[in-house]
Scaffold this motif. Sequence first.
Motif, short mmCIF file in Angstrom:
data_model
loop_
_atom_site.label_atom_id
_atom_site.label_comp_id
_atom_site.label_asym_id
_atom_site.label_seq_id
_atom_site.Cartn_x
_atom_site.Cartn_y
_atom_site.Cartn_z
N LEU A 10 2.20 1.64 -3.46
CA LEU A 10 1.11 2.08 -4.36
C LEU A 10 0.86 3.57 -4.19
O LEU A 10 0.73 4.31 -5.16
N THR A 50 0.83 -1.20 0.00
CA THR A 50 0.00 0.00 0.00
C THR A 50 0.87 1.26 0.00
O THR A 50 0.57 2.23 -0.67
N TYR A 66 2.82 -6.81 -3.60
CA TYR A 66 2.64 -7.65 -2.42
C TYR A 66 3.28 -9.01 -2.64
O TYR A 66 2.88 -9.97 -2.00
N PHE A 85 -0.67 -0.37 -14.04
CA PHE A 85 -0.75 -1.27 -12.88
C PHE A 85 -1.84 -2.30 -13.13
O PHE A 85 -2.95 -2.18 -12.64
N ILE A 86 -1.49 -3.32 -13.92
CA ILE A 86 -2.50 -4.34 -14.24
C ILE A 86 -2.67 -5.27 -13.05
O ILE A 86 -3.77 -5.71 -12.75
N ASP A 87 -1.59 -5.54 -12.35
CA ASP A 87 -1.61 -6.54 -11.29
C ASP A 87 -0.91 -5.99 -10.03
O ASP A 87 0.21 -6.37 -9.71
N PRO A 88 -1.58 -5.06 -9.32
CA PRO A 88 -0.93 -4.47 -8.15
C PRO A 88 -0.55 -5.51 -7.09
O PRO A 88 0.52 -5.39 -6.48
N VAL A 89 -1.38 -6.51 -6.88
CA VAL A 89 -1.07 -7.49 -5.83
C VAL A 89 0.22 -8.25 -6.16
O VAL A 89 1.14 -8.33 -5.35
N GLY A 90 0.30 -8.74 -7.40
CA GLY A 90 1.46 -9.53 -7.79
C GLY A 90 2.74 -8.71 -7.77
O GLY A 90 3.81 -9.23 -7.49
N LEU A 99 -2.97 4.88 -15.78
CA LEU A 99 -2.85 4.20 -14.49
C LEU A 99 -3.30 2.75 -14.60
O LEU A 99 -2.64 1.84 -14.09
N ALA A 154 1.79 5.75 -7.44
CA ALA A 154 0.64 6.28 -8.18
C ALA A 154 0.77 7.79 -8.32
O ALA A 154 0.47 8.37 -9.36
#
Lengths: 326, 141
Positions: A274, A271, A310, A302-307, A298, A278
């Motif tokens: 991000l 987070t 995180y 950021f297609i896959d913020p978790v991958g 945007l 961003a």
Amino acid sequence: MKKAKLAVGYGSICGGCDVAFTDVGTKLADLAEIAEIVYWPAVVDGKIEQLEAVKNIDVGVYFGAVRTDEHETVLRLLEEKSDVLVAFGTCSCYGGIPGLGNVETKESLLTTAYSNAPNTRAEGVPSLEEITIEELKMPELRDYTSSPADLVEFDVFVPGCPPPVQSVIDLIDFVRDYRENGNIPDALFLAKEGTVCEYCEREKPDKISIDKVMRVHESDLNEEECFLSQGVLCLGPVTRAGCGDEPRCTYRNMPCRGCFGPTPKIRDQGTKFLSSIASSIMLGKEKQISEEELMRLLSEGFIDPVGLFYRFALPVAIINRKHQEK
Amino acid sequence: MMTFEPKITAFLCKWCGYAGADMAGTSRIKYPPTVTPVRFPCTGRIDLSHILEALRESDGVLIAGCHTPNDCHYIRGNYQAFKRITVLKTFLKQMGVNPKRVRLDWISASEGRKFAETISAFTDELRDLGPFVMEQSEVVQ
């Protein structure tokens, strides 16, 4: 002097931590000199009954995250019997890569792995319940991966995926010191307090403005300049340092993936990153383009913020598992 | 029968969103009592972890600040919030949380009516979505 009793238990792991141990070379012989290995399945063949039978352990080391009851049993046994409990590797500190499974449900994970993946032809998925065949027991997959550090209290943390050679050497030195002086530390991190950026020698601009998020293969990387100012996402600003005086990825022209987990001042690694990244998109140039255009940049960046953000610390994040909402 | 009343945490910038809420009050415009306002110096100050922590305790989070492009007291704080929340919504979608639970609106100091209408609309929307239970894998800290 008596040898320290050492036990190593496993959770959900890839095996990389064992390899990291052998990476120290002859130093490993020192470990054999100061410690007696009472349990370590990869080194001295052992069954869980063996760990149950041990009366007390001086140093208990845990590798990996917790995904089944079996993992938790091993973790609890180590906690109960050990004087000093060591979390070795990012998985046992923060949940690590296995924690990424938390973006799916256990049913969908098994379906993907056993029947939907393009290279499998199996029909149906293995049972979701615990199976016992004769004496062999297959433990049930839990709903989510937890970080062992959330379940028990560790005395020493060795982050890294896998921990670098220096950390293993430090750990061996720590075992020696413990054997000689009996010091039990309070949440000792065999890593640094600062961020990877503090140790990275790339040239950093005062202000970072990214026009387009680039993948590594898309960009013509300048080896002297900060990744972020070149548009390549690098988790250096939010990641704990300790992977060497020359950060092992950035020094070899690859961006930091964040394997050492968050720095002590950060609550949630992904987070935080991000939030900062961003706001770097088109910084200072927002008014030259429309809001729709900005939104497109945007969502494509950021297609896959978790991958991405995180990858190593999802189980300790604020939102750390899949929700089932409409 | 008890009906579900959503809880909204509102992060309001002190120059526009909060002043707009003030205006709604002094103009005696009615809106549902579902909102807990938190005054921020600027929407650009809002970190995504503020929003996620607020979401743990409420059903929805509203962020209200100065109109784009040129109303922000700090020149582009509103754009910072806009960009962060856009990415946050992608993240929420991945984690199975309905991104509608986080809402960003531009409300100026004179728009008391717009503030009241936003709260009413958001309350209705959340009532449809139902309560939000933050499923935590283990108690963290």
